[in-house]
Scaffold this motif. Structure first.
Motif, PDB file in Angstrom:
ATOM      1  N   ILE A 174     150.039 -10.606 -35.526  1.00  0.00           N
ATOM      2  CA  ILE A 174     149.985  -9.684 -34.402  1.00  0.00           C
ATOM      3  C   ILE A 174     151.401  -9.654 -33.839  1.00  0.00           C
ATOM      4  CG2 ILE A 174     148.916  -9.196 -32.164  1.00  0.00           C
ATOM      5  CD1 ILE A 174     146.533 -10.940 -33.096  1.00  0.00           C
ATOM      6  N   ASP A 175     152.205  -8.772 -34.370  1.00  0.00           N
ATOM      7  CA  ASP A 175     153.636  -8.760 -34.073  1.00  0.00           C
ATOM      8  C   ASP A 175     153.901  -8.105 -32.715  1.00  0.00           C
ATOM      9  OD1 ASP A 175     156.381  -8.730 -34.139  1.00  0.00           O
ATOM     10  OD2 ASP A 175     156.535  -7.875 -36.140  1.00  0.00           O
ATOM     11  N   THR A 176     154.575  -8.846 -31.846  1.00  0.00           N
ATOM     12  CA  THR A 176     154.986  -8.361 -30.528  1.00  0.00           C
ATOM     13  C   THR A 176     153.804  -7.771 -29.752  1.00  0.00           C
ATOM     14  OG1 THR A 176     157.046  -7.707 -31.657  1.00  0.00           O
ATOM     15  CG2 THR A 176     156.834  -7.115 -29.331  1.00  0.00           C
ATOM     16  N   PRO A 177     152.806  -8.597 -29.420  1.00  0.00           N
ATOM     17  CA  PRO A 177     151.637  -8.072 -28.702  1.00  0.00           C
ATOM     18  C   PRO A 177     151.972  -7.477 -27.340  1.00  0.00           C
ATOM     19  CG  PRO A 177     151.613 -10.473 -28.768  1.00  0.00           C
ATOM     20  CD  PRO A 177     152.673 -10.026 -29.715  1.00  0.00           C
ATOM     21  N   SER A 178     153.106  -7.856 -26.745  1.00  0.00           N
ATOM     22  CA  SER A 178     153.488  -7.267 -25.463  1.00  0.00           C
ATOM     23  C   SER A 178     153.688  -5.761 -25.561  1.00  0.00           C
ATOM     24  CB  SER A 178     154.771  -7.919 -24.949  1.00  0.00           C
ATOM     25  OG  SER A 178     154.574  -9.282 -24.661  1.00  0.00           O
ATOM     26  N   ALA A 179     153.997  -5.277 -26.774  1.00  0.00           N
ATOM     27  CA  ALA A 179     154.233  -3.855 -26.967  1.00  0.00           C
ATOM     28  C   ALA A 179     152.963  -3.092 -27.341  1.00  0.00           C
ATOM     29  CB  ALA A 179     155.295  -3.647 -28.057  1.00  0.00           C
ATOM     30  N   TYR A 180     151.845  -3.788 -27.483  1.00  0.00           N
ATOM     31  CA  TYR A 180     150.600  -3.127 -27.878  1.00  0.00           C
ATOM     32  C   TYR A 180     150.137  -2.159 -26.783  1.00  0.00           C
ATOM     33  CZ  TYR A 180     149.292  -5.626 -32.174  1.00  0.00           C
ATOM     34  OH  TYR A 180     149.224  -6.088 -33.456  1.00  0.00           O
ATOM     35  N   SER A 181     149.559  -1.062 -27.218  1.00  0.00           N
ATOM     36  CA  SER A 181     148.987  -0.111 -26.275  1.00  0.00           C
ATOM     37  C   SER A 181     147.745  -0.711 -25.636  1.00  0.00           C
ATOM     38  CB  SER A 181     148.606   1.176 -27.001  1.00  0.00           C
ATOM     39  OG  SER A 181     147.508   0.946 -27.880  1.00  0.00           O
ATOM     40  N   GLU A 182     147.313  -0.107 -24.566  1.00  0.00           N
ATOM     41  CA  GLU A 182     146.077  -0.540 -23.908  1.00  0.00           C
ATOM     42  C   GLU A 182     144.900  -0.440 -24.867  1.00  0.00           C
ATOM     43  OE1 GLU A 182     143.332   0.712 -20.021  1.00  0.00           O
ATOM     44  OE2 GLU A 182     145.417   1.370 -20.159  1.00  0.00           O
ATOM     45  N   THR A 183     144.917   0.589 -25.710  1.00  0.00           N
ATOM     46  CA  THR A 183     143.832   0.779 -26.680  1.00  0.00           C
ATOM     47  C   THR A 183     143.820  -0.335 -27.706  1.00  0.00           C
ATOM     48  OG1 THR A 183     143.853   3.188 -26.439  1.00  0.00           O
ATOM     49  CG2 THR A 183     142.965   2.294 -28.491  1.00  0.00           C
ATOM     50  N   ALA A 184     144.983  -0.624 -28.311  1.00  0.00           N
ATOM     51  CA  ALA A 184     145.045  -1.643 -29.351  1.00  0.00           C
ATOM     52  C   ALA A 184     144.726  -3.027 -28.800  1.00  0.00           C
ATOM     53  CB  ALA A 184     146.417  -1.633 -30.004  1.00  0.00           C
ATOM     54  N   MET A 185     145.304  -3.375 -27.652  1.00  0.00           N
ATOM     55  CA  MET A 185     145.016  -4.672 -27.069  1.00  0.00           C
ATOM     56  C   MET A 185     143.564  -4.756 -26.608  1.00  0.00           C
ATOM     57  SD  MET A 185     146.018  -7.687 -26.515  1.00  0.00           S
ATOM     58  CE  MET A 185     147.734  -7.459 -26.994  1.00  0.00           C
ATOM     59  N   GLY A 186     143.037  -3.635 -26.133  1.00  0.00           N
ATOM     60  CA  GLY A 186     141.635  -3.608 -25.733  1.00  0.00           C
ATOM     61  C   GLY A 186     140.711  -3.915 -26.897  1.00  0.00           C
ATOM     62  N   LEU A 187     141.032  -3.401 -28.074  1.00  0.00           N
ATOM     63  CA  LEU A 187     140.212  -3.680 -29.246  1.00  0.00           C
ATOM     64  C   LEU A 187     140.261  -5.165 -29.585  1.00  0.00           C
ATOM     65  CD1 LEU A 187     138.498  -2.906 -31.686  1.00  0.00           C
ATOM     66  CD2 LEU A 187     140.602  -2.340 -32.901  1.00  0.00           C
ATOM     67  N   LEU A 188     141.452  -5.759 -29.565  1.00  0.00           N
ATOM     68  CA  LEU A 188     141.553  -7.186 -29.858  1.00  0.00           C
ATOM     69  C   LEU A 188     140.700  -7.990 -28.885  1.00  0.00           C
ATOM     70  CD1 LEU A 188     145.334  -7.784 -30.705  1.00  0.00           C
ATOM     71  CD2 LEU A 188     143.462  -7.071 -32.208  1.00  0.00           C
ATOM     72  N   LYS A 189     140.736  -7.631 -27.619  1.00  0.00           N
ATOM     73  CA  LYS A 189     139.951  -8.372 -26.629  1.00  0.00           C
ATOM     74  C   LYS A 189     138.462  -8.193 -26.874  1.00  0.00           C
ATOM     75  CE  LYS A 189     143.487  -8.280 -22.996  1.00  0.00           C
ATOM     76  NZ  LYS A 189     143.883  -7.752 -21.659  1.00  0.00           N
ATOM     77  N   GLU A 190     138.045  -6.986 -27.254  1.00  0.00           N
ATOM     78  CA  GLU A 190     136.637  -6.762 -27.566  1.00  0.00           C
ATOM     79  C   GLU A 190     136.180  -7.634 -28.727  1.00  0.00           C
ATOM     80  OE1 GLU A 190     135.747  -2.640 -28.198  1.00  0.00           O
ATOM     81  OE2 GLU A 190     136.788  -2.017 -26.389  1.00  0.00           O
ATOM     82  N   LEU A 191     137.106  -7.936 -29.642  1.00  0.00           N
ATOM     83  CA  LEU A 191     136.775  -8.768 -30.796  1.00  0.00           C
ATOM     84  C   LEU A 191     136.873 -10.261 -30.477  1.00  0.00           C
ATOM     85  CD1 LEU A 191     138.691  -6.800 -33.573  1.00  0.00           C
ATOM     86  CD2 LEU A 191     136.232  -6.761 -33.115  1.00  0.00           C
ATOM     87  N   GLY A 192     137.247 -10.595 -29.241  1.00  0.00           N
ATOM     88  CA  GLY A 192     137.348 -11.993 -28.846  1.00  0.00           C
ATOM     89  C   GLY A 192     138.691 -12.623 -29.127  1.00  0.00           C
ATOM     90  N   ILE A 193     139.719 -11.798 -29.329  1.00  0.00           N
ATOM     91  CA  ILE A 193     141.056 -12.313 -29.609  1.00  0.00           C
ATOM     92  C   ILE A 193     141.857 -12.369 -28.317  1.00  0.00           C
ATOM     93  CG2 ILE A 193     143.220 -11.916 -30.852  1.00  0.00           C
ATOM     94  CD1 ILE A 193     141.585 -10.476 -33.007  1.00  0.00           C
ATOM     95  N   GLU A 194     142.248 -13.563 -27.920  1.00  0.00           N
ATOM     96  CA  GLU A 194     143.102 -13.768 -26.752  1.00  0.00           C
ATOM     97  C   GLU A 194     144.463 -14.238 -27.266  1.00  0.00           C
ATOM     98  OE1 GLU A 194     141.151 -16.260 -23.811  1.00  0.00           O
ATOM     99  OE2 GLU A 194     139.220 -15.782 -24.735  1.00  0.00           O
TER     100      GLU A 194
END
Length: 665
Positions: A174-194
Motif C-alpha cells: 500500500i504505497d504512500t497511503p497518505s495520498a490515497y483518495s477518500e474512496t480508496a482509503m474508505g474501501l481499505l477500512k471497509e475491508l478491516g485494513i488499518e
C-alpha cells in the motif's frame, strides 16, 4: 568486497539445475491449437510433481490439497501461456482454430453485473456495485487460474520451517497511503485494513539489528559491463570513494560518481532560466543528462543505467531526466531548481506523491494479494470455510477454498480460467437493455447476459472484445501497453550470506535482473517472518526486461515478445548463476542453498506512465486514457490502465468511477 577477476562460469550441475524443482510451464512451446483444447482444464507442470489442477467440486483447490492450491504452485506463474492463449488467439484473429467449436453455448444465466477481470480493480468494481445494489447477481470472469491480477500470492513450505513461508508475486505494498483518495482509503477500512497498524507489523529495527546496508547502497558491477564482477556494499557512514574502493572503475569514473552523489556542485545548465531547464530536462533521458549535460563517461553511464529499473520498469536511457530529478536521483545537486513543487512536466505519480513521505512499511507478507483476498471473501463469504469475518490479520493465514468461488445460487460468482472473448449489446448501445458476454472455458464458447458490464481487463484487449467501440476509442486502448516485469521468489535454506556481506538489497548493473532483496520483515496475524539467519527465507528478484533507448511503449512490446517465449529453465539457470556470482563471497552455493523457485512472469505488468520525454501530449492532454475509458452503452471501463497509473489506489478509484458511470444510464 573482493572481486573475481572474471565472470565465473558454472556448469548446470554446479548450479543445481539437476535438483528437483519444477522445471517448466506445461504450455511453453505448445501449439495454440493444443492450448485451446485444454487450457481451461489442465495446468500440468506448474506445480511441484507436475500435478494437474482443475477447480471443480471433485478437486477442491484448498490449502489442504497442497499442489492443487494456486498460491502454492511453483515454477512459471503470472501471465502463463495457458492464461494468454485465448487472448492472443483473439488478437491474432484465429480464435476459431483453437476452440472445439465456434458454436456458442447460450447459458441460462443473467447477471445484473458482469465484471471482466478479477484484479483489484475488477474486484473493487464488484464490491462498489454490490454496496449500491445489495440484491445484485454478479459474475466475475478472469483468464488466469488465480484472482487478484498482479496482486499475486506465492506460498512455500521449506524444510526446517513448520509454518508456511509467504511471498508476493506482484503488487508489493500500500504505497504512500497518505495520498490515497477518500474512496480508496474508505474501501481499505471497509475491508478491516488499518494502515497505521503496519508500524507494529513491520520490524523497522530489523535491518539495523543485522547491520544490513540501506536499499540502494549495494551495487553488483557485472563483468559484462565492467570486465570484472565486483560487489560494492556501502555501509552506514561510508563515503562514495570508500564504497567504490576496489571496484573495476577508472579513477575518473570514481570522481564522477562521487560528484553525482555529492550535496553540491556547479550549475550544469548556466544561463538558463528555471523554466528553460525544466523544458530541456523534459526532452532528454536521464542517460542523456548524465552523458551530454554532466559529461559522465561510459563507465559512469553503465553504472547508473539500471537505477530506474526497479521503480519504473525501464532503464535510465528510457526514463526522462525531469522525472529522474523529481525522484531525487544523483546528479542534480547544483541545478538550482525549486523542489518545493513538482515540475509541470513530471509524470503523474511523482506529481501526486510530491508532498508525501510515507515510510515504505505498509506491506502484507503477500503484498496486496491480501487486499484481493479480503475483497473476494467480502463478496463470497463461503470462499473461506468457517470464517464469517476476516480482517487484515486473519486474512494472512486464511485458507481459501477455490471450489467455492463459482457455486450455483450464490450472489457473486468468480469464474477463473474463463477469458472473455466478446462483449456486445443486444441492439444499439444507446438503447439496449442487456449485454451479451461470451467467454471461453473447457474448450468451448459460452454466453451469459448482463444488465451492466465493467470491463476491468487490460485495455489492449478492449478493442478486440468490444467491436462496437468507435475507432478513435479502439486506437486509444491500443496505447495502453503495460510494462513487462518478472517477480521471482527464491526460497533459500538460510540468509547467512546476506548478513556476512552486510546487505539486504542488490542492484545489478545489467543482465536479467534489476534487483535482488531479502523479503520484507513483516509479522502479523500469526505469521512470523524469519528472525534468525539460519532460517529459510525468500529472496525476491525483480526483472525489468524493457530495453533502453526506446519509448516506453516500444520497449514494452519488444520485451514482451521475448519474455513470453522464455521457458522456466532459462529463468532458473539465470537466477542460480546471478545469485552465485553476487553472493559467492558470503558463502552462498545455489546448488546447496536454493530450495524452491516461483517465477511470476508479467508480460503485461505495470500500467505505463505518461512522460514528456515520449508523450508530446503530456501534461496538457488530452490523453489516450481519457478517450479509452469512455462509457459504451451499458459497458464502463476500469483497470489502472484507465488512469494510467500502476498503483492499487488508482485501480480502486477507476473501479469506483466505472460503477458510478453505470448510474448515468
Amino acid at each position: 568486497m573482493s572481486d573475481q577477476r572474471r565472470r565465473p562460469r558454472h556448469s548446470d550441475s554446479e548450479l543445481g539445475m539437476d535438483r528437483r524443482i519444477s522445471r517448466r510451464d506445461f504450455f511453453d512451446g505448445a501449439s495454440a491449437a493444443a492450448v485451446g483444447g485444454i487450457a481451461a482444464a489442465a495446468l500440468a507442470g506448474c506445480a511441484p510433481g507436475d500435478r494437474d489442477w482443475a477447480a471443480s467440486p471433485a478437486h477442491p483447490a484448498s490449502a489442504a490439497s497442497g499442489a492443487d492450491y494456486p498460491p502454492g504452485m511453483e515454477g512459471l506463474r503470472g501471465n502463463t501461456q495457458q492464461a494468454l492463449s485465448i487472448p492472443h488467439s483473439i488478437r491474432d484473429g484465429r480464435l476459431g482454430s483453437v476452440v472445439n467449436t465456434t458454436r456458442v453455448n447460450d447459458l441460462d444465466e443473467h447477471y445484473d453485473l458482469v465484471v471482466v477481470g478479477s484484479g483489484i480493480s475488477g474486484l473493487s468494481a464488484a464490491h462498489f456495485y454490490k454496496k449500491k445494489h445489495p440484491e445484485a447477481k454478479i459474475l466475475i470472469l478472469d483468464n488466469h487460474d488465480e484472482f487478484g491480477g498482479h496482486a499475486r500470492r506465492n506460498e512455500f513450505r521449506p524444510e526446517g520451517r513448520e509454518q508456511v513461508l509467504i511471498g508476493y508475486g506482484g503488487t508489493q505494498a500500500i504505497d504512500t497511503p497518505s495520498a490515497y483518495s477518500e474512496t480508496a482509503m474508505g474501501l481499505l477500512k471497509e475491508l478491516g485494513i488499518e494502515v497505521d497498524r503496519f508500524k507494529d507489523f513491520f520490524d523497522q529495527k530489523f535491518y539495523d539489528k543485522w547491520k544490513l546496508a540501506e536499499e540502494g547502497d549495494t551495487v553488483f558491477l557485472r563483468a559484462e559491463e565492467f570486465q570484472t564482477d565486483h560487489l560494492a556494499v556501502r555501509a552506514k557512514g561510508m563515503s562514495v570513494r570508500e564504497w567504490l574502493a576496489g571496484a573495476p572503475l577508472s579513477p575518473e569514473s570514481v570522481d564522477q560518481i562521487a560528484a553525482l552523489y555529492g550535496d553540491s556542485g556547479d550549475d550544469p545548465m548556466p544561463g538558463l532560466s528555471a523554466q528553460e531547464k525544466q523544458e530541456r530536462l523534459s526532452r532528454i533521458s536521464y542517460t542523456d543528462y548524465l552523458r551530454d549535460v554532466l559529461g559522465c563517461n561510459d563507465q559512469v553511464v553503465a553504472f547508473m543505467e539500471t537505477i530506474t529499473s526497479d521503480e519504473w520498469a525501464v532503464p535510465a536511457s528510457s526514463w526522462g531526466a525531469i522525472d529522474a530529478w523529481g525522484e531525487g536521483l544523483p546528479g542534480f545537486a547544483g541545478i538550482g531548481l525549486d523542489d518545493s513543487e513538482a515540475s509541470e512536466y513530471n509524470c503523474y505519480s511523482l506529481r501526486r506523491f510530491w508532498k508525501f513521505d510515507d515510510p515504505y512499511i505498509h506491506h502484507f507478507p503477500d503484498g496486496n494479494a491480501s487486499i484481493a483476498r479480503l475483497l473476494v471473501h467480502s463478496l463470497i463469504p463461503g470462499s473461506v470455510p468457517d470464517a464469517d469475518e476476516l480482517d487484515m490479520e486473519s486474512v494472512v493465514l486464511a485458507e481459501f477454498d477455490y471450489s467455492k468461488l463459482d457455486e450455483e445460487g450464490q450472489d457473486v460468482r468468480l469464474r477463473l480460467q474463463s477469458p472473455c472473448t466478446g462483449l456486445a449489446h443486444d441492439g444499439s448501445p444507446s438503447s439496449a437493455e442487456r449485454v451479451f458476454v461470451t467467454y471461453h472455458r473447457d474448450g468451448g464458447l459460452h454466453r451469459v447476459t448482463a444488465g451492466h458490464v465493467v470491463m476491468a481487463a487490460w485495455h489492449v484487449m478492449g478493442k478486440y472484445l468490444m467491436q462496437e467501440l468507435p475507432s478513435a476509442q479502439r486506437r486509444a486502448m491500443t496505447d495502453a501497453s503495460k510494462q513487462p516485469l518478472v517477480y521471482a521468489n527464491v526460497v533459500v535454506r538460510n540468509w547467512q550470506p546476506w548478513v556476512e556481506l552486510g546487505m539486504r538489497h542488490i542492484r545489478f548493473t545489467g543482465g536479467d535482473w534489476a534487483v535482488a532483496q531479502l523479503d520484507y520483515p513483516v509479522s502479523m496475524g500469526g505469521y512470523e517472518h524469519p528472525e534468525d539467519p539460519s532460517e529459510p527465507i525468500i529472496i525476491q528478484m525483480i526483472s525489468a526486461p524493457s530495453p533502453g533507448d526506446m519509448s516506453l511503449r516500444q520497449g514494452a512490446v519488444h520485451a514482451r515478445h521475448e519474455l513470453l517465449r522464455r521457458p522456466f529453465e532459462s529463468f532458473e539457470r539465470s537466477i542460480r548463476q546471478t545469485l552465485n556470482r553476487a553472493l559467492g563471497d558470503g558463502g552462498f552455493d545455489a546448488a546447496r542453498d536454493i530450495e524452491a523457485i516461483t517465477v511470476n512472469r508479467w508480460g503485461h505488468g505495470y500500467a505505463r506512465e505518461y512522460t514528456r520525454r515520449w508523450d508530446s501530449f503530456w501534461p496538457n492532454g488530452p490523453t489516450p486514457a481519457e478517450a479509452a475509458r469512455k462509457r459504451l452503452g451499458r459497458i464502463t471501463i476500469a483497470n489502472s490502465d484507465a488512469a494510467p497509473n500502476a498503483y492499487t489506489d488508482t485501480a480502486i478509484d477507476q473501479a469506483h468511477r466505472a460503477v458510478e458511470e453505470l448510474d448515468e444510464l
